[in-house]
Design an enzyme around this catalytic site. Structure first.
Site, PDB file in Angstrom:
ATOM      1  N   SER A   1       8.294   4.153   5.220  1.00 55.98           N
ATOM      2  CA  SER A   1       9.458   4.306   4.371  1.00 55.98           C
ATOM      3  C   SER A   1       9.096   4.116   2.910  1.00 55.98           C
ATOM      4  O   SER A   1       7.984   4.428   2.488  1.00 55.98           O
ATOM      5  CB  SER A   1      10.570   3.344   4.793  1.00 55.98           C
ATOM      6  OG  SER A   1      11.799   3.764   4.266  1.00 55.98           O
TER       7      SER A   1
ATOM      8  N   HIS B   1       4.986  -7.402   0.424  1.00 55.69           N
ATOM      9  CA  HIS B   1       4.669  -8.725  -0.098  1.00 55.69           C
ATOM     10  C   HIS B   1       5.311  -8.932  -1.468  1.00 55.69           C
ATOM     11  O   HIS B   1       5.715  -7.982  -2.136  1.00 55.69           O
ATOM     12  CB  HIS B   1       3.157  -8.900  -0.188  1.00 55.69           C
ATOM     13  CG  HIS B   1       2.478  -8.907   1.156  1.00 55.69           C
ATOM     14  ND1 HIS B   1       1.841 -10.019   1.666  1.00 55.69           N
ATOM     15  CD2 HIS B   1       2.340  -7.944   2.101  1.00 55.69           C
ATOM     16  CE1 HIS B   1       1.346  -9.746   2.857  1.00 55.69           C
ATOM     17  NE2 HIS B   1       1.625  -8.479   3.144  1.00 55.69           N
TER      18      HIS B   1
ATOM     19  N   ASP C   1       0.861  -1.176   0.000  1.00 56.90           N
ATOM     20  CA  ASP C   1       0.000   0.000   0.000  1.00 56.90           C
ATOM     21  C   ASP C   1       0.903   1.233   0.000  1.00 56.90           C
ATOM     22  O   ASP C   1       1.950   1.241   0.660  1.00 56.90           O
ATOM     23  CB  ASP C   1      -0.863   0.046   1.259  1.00 56.90           C
ATOM     24  CG  ASP C   1      -2.000  -0.966   1.248  1.00 56.90           C
ATOM     25  OD1 ASP C   1      -2.118  -1.720   0.263  1.00 56.90           O
ATOM     26  OD2 ASP C   1      -2.758  -0.998   2.230  1.00 56.90           O
TER      27      ASP C   1
END
Length: 286
Positions: A253, A147, A90
């Protein structure tokens, strides 16, 4: 004027000391104080807790547990199709496009070295020259687990010491070579389309960078580049499927994903576009 001041302060502030202090505080189990800070953070950054496996702030013993919170199983769908790569995080697209030999575009007026990004190792960088890259910024409100966009087998992990500048869009526009000068962890995978690199870039007050196979990589990590190699087969091999978690940040980050030349084509993405884990990221062109 104010933006220039914010950048100037980053050059002189003790970024590592501040980040480690925040990391210590984020790991503290302080009961009602911890819960209060979490509630304040949720309100300040408009965090969508309805997606979290545990939506009650009181569930989390420390701030780090909240920040790396797990999502409900149905909160994200991983795009199907062998030709389709899934968005790994995301966040929001910072930049994406072609790697021009050894040069990656950061922002208007700023490029940085692919080889430097990947730890200063020419042999590691060579497969990615003239390939593709995508830089995605994770803001404080985002889900902070990373992921896999496709199936891969880990071959190398490199820890690269460096600065801890903010990785916000403003800093990316003002600090030359930002992603190749900040502390980072580089993971290299063998995939069906060739080599794939996932770079987890540290930043101011990022308390920790972790991978699923090694746990916490930083801190502590030291002042020298460290390089680990992994077998392709056997009990110590690391095989990850598309959509599986590969790492996480404790506080926000940026990731930089790199692909070999002529291996993929990005989907309809542009600078500033929001990203959502599991949505179509790219398609295989080989």
């Amino acid at each position: 004027m104010f933006d220039s001041l914010k950048i100037a302060l980053q050059y002189i502030m003790p970024k590592h000391l501040l980040s480690r202090l925040v990391g210590y505080l984020a790991a503290a189990q302080a009961g009602a104080i911890t819960t209060g800070l979490i509630k304040l953070f949720i309100k300040q950054y408009n965090v969508n807790m309805s997606e979290a496996l545990h939506s009650d702030p009181e569930h989390y013993r420390c701030f780090n547990d909240f920040f790396t919170r797990e999502l409900k199983p149905d909160a994200r769908s991983i795009c199907e199709g062998e030709q389709n790569l899934a968005m790994p995080v995301d966040g929001a697209v910072s930049q994406l496009g072609d790697i021009k030999h050894d040069s990656i575009f950061q922002a208007k007026g700023h490029d940085y070295s692919l080889t430097t990004l990947l730890g200063g190792k020419p042999d590691i960088a060579a497969p990615f020259k003239d390939g593709k890259f995508a830089t995605v910024y994770l803001s404080p409100k985002d889900y902070h687990r990373i992921h896999m966009p496709l199936d891969g087998t880990l071959t190398d992990m490199i820890y690269v010491p460096g600065e801890l500048f903010s990785v916000s869009p403003l800093t990316a526009q003002r600090v030359p070579g930002l992603f190749a000068r900040n502390e980072r962890v580089v993971a290299i995978f063998d995939t069906e389309i060739g080599k794939f690199a996932m770079v987890l870039v540290g930043a101011t007050i990022v308390a920790s960078i972790e991978t699923v196979w090694a746990g916490t990589v930083s801190p502590p990590a030291g002042k020298n580049v460290q390089h680990w190699q992994y077998p392709l087969e056997g009990e110590h091999a690391v095989h990850l499927k598309k959509g599986e978690e590969m790492g996480r940040f404790k506080l926000g980050s940026t990731i930089v994903a790199c692909f070999e030349a002529d291996s993929i084509e990005f989907s309809d993405l542009a600078e500033g576009d929001p990203t959502r884990l599991g949505e179509l990221f790219a398609t295989i062109s080989k």
